[in-house]
Design a protein around this motif. Structure first.
Motif, mmCIF file in Angstrom:
data_model
loop_
_atom_site.group_PDB
_atom_site.id
_atom_site.type_symbol
_atom_site.label_atom_id
_atom_site.label_comp_id
_atom_site.label_asym_id
_atom_site.label_seq_id
_atom_site.Cartn_x
_atom_site.Cartn_y
_atom_site.Cartn_z
ATOM 1 N N GLY A 75 0.756 -1.262 0.091
ATOM 2 C CA GLY A 75 -0.131 0.002 0.040
ATOM 3 C C GLY A 75 0.782 1.262 -0.046
ATOM 4 O O GLY A 75 2.056 1.319 0.534
ATOM 5 N N ALA A 76 0.210 2.204 -0.340
ATOM 6 C CA ALA A 76 1.045 3.506 -0.362
ATOM 7 C C ALA A 76 1.374 3.878 1.035
ATOM 8 O O ALA A 76 2.245 4.613 1.310
ATOM 9 C CB ALA A 76 0.035 4.953 -0.855
ATOM 10 N N GLN A 77 0.553 3.433 1.966
ATOM 11 C CA GLN A 77 0.804 3.642 3.415
ATOM 12 C C GLN A 77 1.941 3.176 4.026
ATOM 13 O O GLN A 77 2.953 3.952 4.517
ATOM 14 C CB GLN A 77 -0.208 3.025 4.303
ATOM 15 C CG GLN A 77 0.008 3.384 5.732
ATOM 16 C CD GLN A 77 0.018 4.581 6.290
ATOM 17 O OE1 GLN A 77 -0.920 5.545 5.908
ATOM 18 N NE2 GLN A 77 0.634 5.039 7.294
ATOM 19 N N ASP A 159 2.217 12.465 -3.444
ATOM 20 C CA ASP A 159 1.285 11.306 -3.238
ATOM 21 C C ASP A 159 0.115 11.320 -4.043
ATOM 22 O O ASP A 159 -0.694 12.050 -4.209
ATOM 23 C CB ASP A 159 0.808 11.497 -1.521
ATOM 24 C CG ASP A 159 -0.125 10.326 -1.229
ATOM 25 O OD1 ASP A 159 -0.658 9.344 -2.271
ATOM 26 O OD2 ASP A 159 -0.393 9.752 -0.053
ATOM 27 N N SER A 161 -2.309 9.055 -4.718
ATOM 28 C CA SER A 161 -3.156 7.761 -4.296
ATOM 29 C C SER A 161 -4.298 7.954 -5.088
ATOM 30 O O SER A 161 -5.052 6.884 -5.168
ATOM 31 C CB SER A 161 -3.288 8.082 -2.760
ATOM 32 O OG SER A 161 -2.081 7.385 -2.182
ATOM 33 N N SER A 187 -1.481 4.574 -5.108
ATOM 34 C CA SER A 187 -2.271 3.348 -4.364
ATOM 35 C C SER A 187 -2.827 2.562 -5.399
ATOM 36 O O SER A 187 -3.334 3.177 -6.525
ATOM 37 C CB SER A 187 -3.092 4.058 -3.481
ATOM 38 O OG SER A 187 -4.266 3.056 -2.906
ATOM 39 N N LYS A 190 -7.219 1.682 -3.755
ATOM 40 C CA LYS A 190 -8.496 2.860 -3.847
ATOM 41 C C LYS A 190 -9.194 2.824 -5.024
ATOM 42 O O LYS A 190 -10.271 2.485 -5.227
ATOM 43 C CB LYS A 190 -7.667 4.154 -3.584
ATOM 44 C CG LYS A 190 -7.281 4.279 -2.272
ATOM 45 C CD LYS A 190 -6.692 5.845 -2.020
ATOM 46 C CE LYS A 190 -6.429 6.038 -0.591
ATOM 47 N NZ LYS A 190 -5.289 5.125 -0.217
ATOM 48 N N ALA A 195 -8.668 -2.451 -1.476
ATOM 49 C CA ALA A 195 -7.829 -2.002 -0.162
ATOM 50 C C ALA A 195 -7.194 -3.115 0.696
ATOM 51 O O ALA A 195 -6.213 -2.942 1.032
ATOM 52 C CB ALA A 195 -8.516 -0.778 0.408
ATOM 53 N N ARG A 198 -3.494 -4.855 0.196
ATOM 54 C CA ARG A 198 -2.581 -4.035 0.508
ATOM 55 C C ARG A 198 -1.462 -3.945 -0.417
ATOM 56 O O ARG A 198 -0.265 -4.664 -0.664
ATOM 57 C CB ARG A 198 -1.867 -4.610 1.932
ATOM 58 C CG ARG A 198 -2.903 -4.555 2.992
ATOM 59 C CD ARG A 198 -3.546 -3.410 3.387
ATOM 60 N NE ARG A 198 -2.993 -2.192 3.425
ATOM 61 C CZ ARG A 198 -3.120 -0.983 3.024
ATOM 62 N NH1 ARG A 198 -4.151 -1.008 2.020
ATOM 63 N NH2 ARG A 198 -2.376 0.048 3.079
ATOM 64 N N GLY A 200 0.628 -0.983 -2.980
ATOM 65 C CA GLY A 200 0.895 0.186 -3.648
ATOM 66 C C GLY A 200 2.191 0.349 -4.176
ATOM 67 O O GLY A 200 3.060 -0.760 -4.114
#
Length: 321
Positions: A75-77, A159, A161, A187, A190, A195, A198, A200
């Protein structure tokens, strides 16, 4: 405060009802996900191979039209949490208000973080963050302006996303393998509505990408995420159809909110943010009808809504409004 959408359990604890009784519009996740095929058995049973990861990098590079190196992540996270570790902590500036994990992750890593209100105020920072298009107000910064900004900061993190539906807004096509001052985050979950997988990406120059990959360690993404990503990122027909549907649904949501007397602040193809006058009262009113939304600690008026994914969801929102 590291608050987020997707906290439906909090709404249920306060207002009752099980998950099936609610229309959850508190996130910016596509409510009509990519139709996953049956994934190969080895995606679940074997560790991802170098060839698996290379296939994912190749399809992501084509999907994002970039010559940059691609680092798949959870994920981007995951990228947001790794970026502060690329350099020793110094001074960071974040263009805000925006997704609060950027400032929180930087501060947790020891950076001195300042939130600023315009791009000119980012100049001179050792690390600068721009979310484009921005969450939650939809503010957009042209790629050429971001390219110019990169020369005025030590490291620029963009970012993207929520940029899948607006490819002309992306900085990714302007990057190549020699960039040392820019990292673009993408991401998967999204836009593709997955989602929970996970997945990205970080797009950067070869040197920066290698450092991020080292920080992430081996097997940073799962076999199912790789298999799903390779399939979905190559499906241009589904992507085009989804952009068209999201465009229509965003306009439909704006019309509903307008009839309720709410003023559009901005948004993306996946969420819309409105000035309701009193966000907490509006959120409470919707919640009593089992519609969950997203309010923000820094605004008394802003309320964000994702897009309903079914006609039943649209009817529930219309009735609640």
């Amino acid at each position: 405060m590291r608050d987020h959408g997707g906290d439906l359990d909090r709404a249920m604890a306060r207002h009752g009802g099980d998950e099936g009784a609610w229309t959850d519009l508190s996130t910016g996740i596509n409510p009509v996900p990519y139709p996953l095929p049956d994934l190969p058995g080895r995606a679940w049973t074997a560790l991802p191979t170098a060839a698996d990861l290379q296939a994912l990098r190749d399809v992501a590079r084509a999907a994002y039209a970039t010559r940059a190196a691609v680092v798949p992540l959870a994920g981007a996270q995951a990228a947001i949490q790794l970026v502060p570790r690329l350099d020793a902590p110094r001074t960071a500036r974040v263009l805000g208000p925006t997704y609060n994990e950027h400032a929180a992750a930087l501060a947790a890593a020891g950076w001195s973080v300042e939130t600023v209100g315009d791009t000119d105020a980012l100049a001179g920072a050792d690390l600068a963050v721009v979310v484009n298009p921005n969450n939650p107000d939809g503010r957009r910064t042209p790629p050429d302006a971001l390219r110019a900004l990169a020369a005025r900061v030590g490291q620029l993190v963009v970012d993207e996303s929520f940029a899948d539906a607006e490819p002309a807004l992306s900085l990714a096509p302007l990057l190549d393998g020699t960039d040392t001052r820019v990292v673009v985050l993408r991401s998967f979950g999204k836009f593709y509505g997955l989602a929970g997988l996970r997945l990205g990406f970080a797009l950067a120059g070869q040197e920066t990408a290698a450092r991020l990959a080292t920080l992430a360690g081996p097997w940073a993404v799962s076999g199912p995420a790789i298999a799903a990503g390779v399939r979905a990122l190559a499906d241009s027909e589904w992507q085009a159809g989804t952009i068209a549907r999201l465009t229509r649904d965003a306009a439909r949501l704006d019309a509903l909110a307008g009839r309720a007397g709410w003023r559009l602040v901005g948004g993306t193809h996946l969420f819309r943010t409105y000035d309701t006058g009193d966000a907490r009262a509006a959120q409470e009113r919707l919640a009593r009808r089992r519609v969950w939304s997203r309010a923000f600690p820094y605004s008394g008026g802003w309320l964000r809504l994702g897009l309903p994914g079914t006609e039943a969801g649209w009817r529930a929102l219309a009735a609640a409004l």
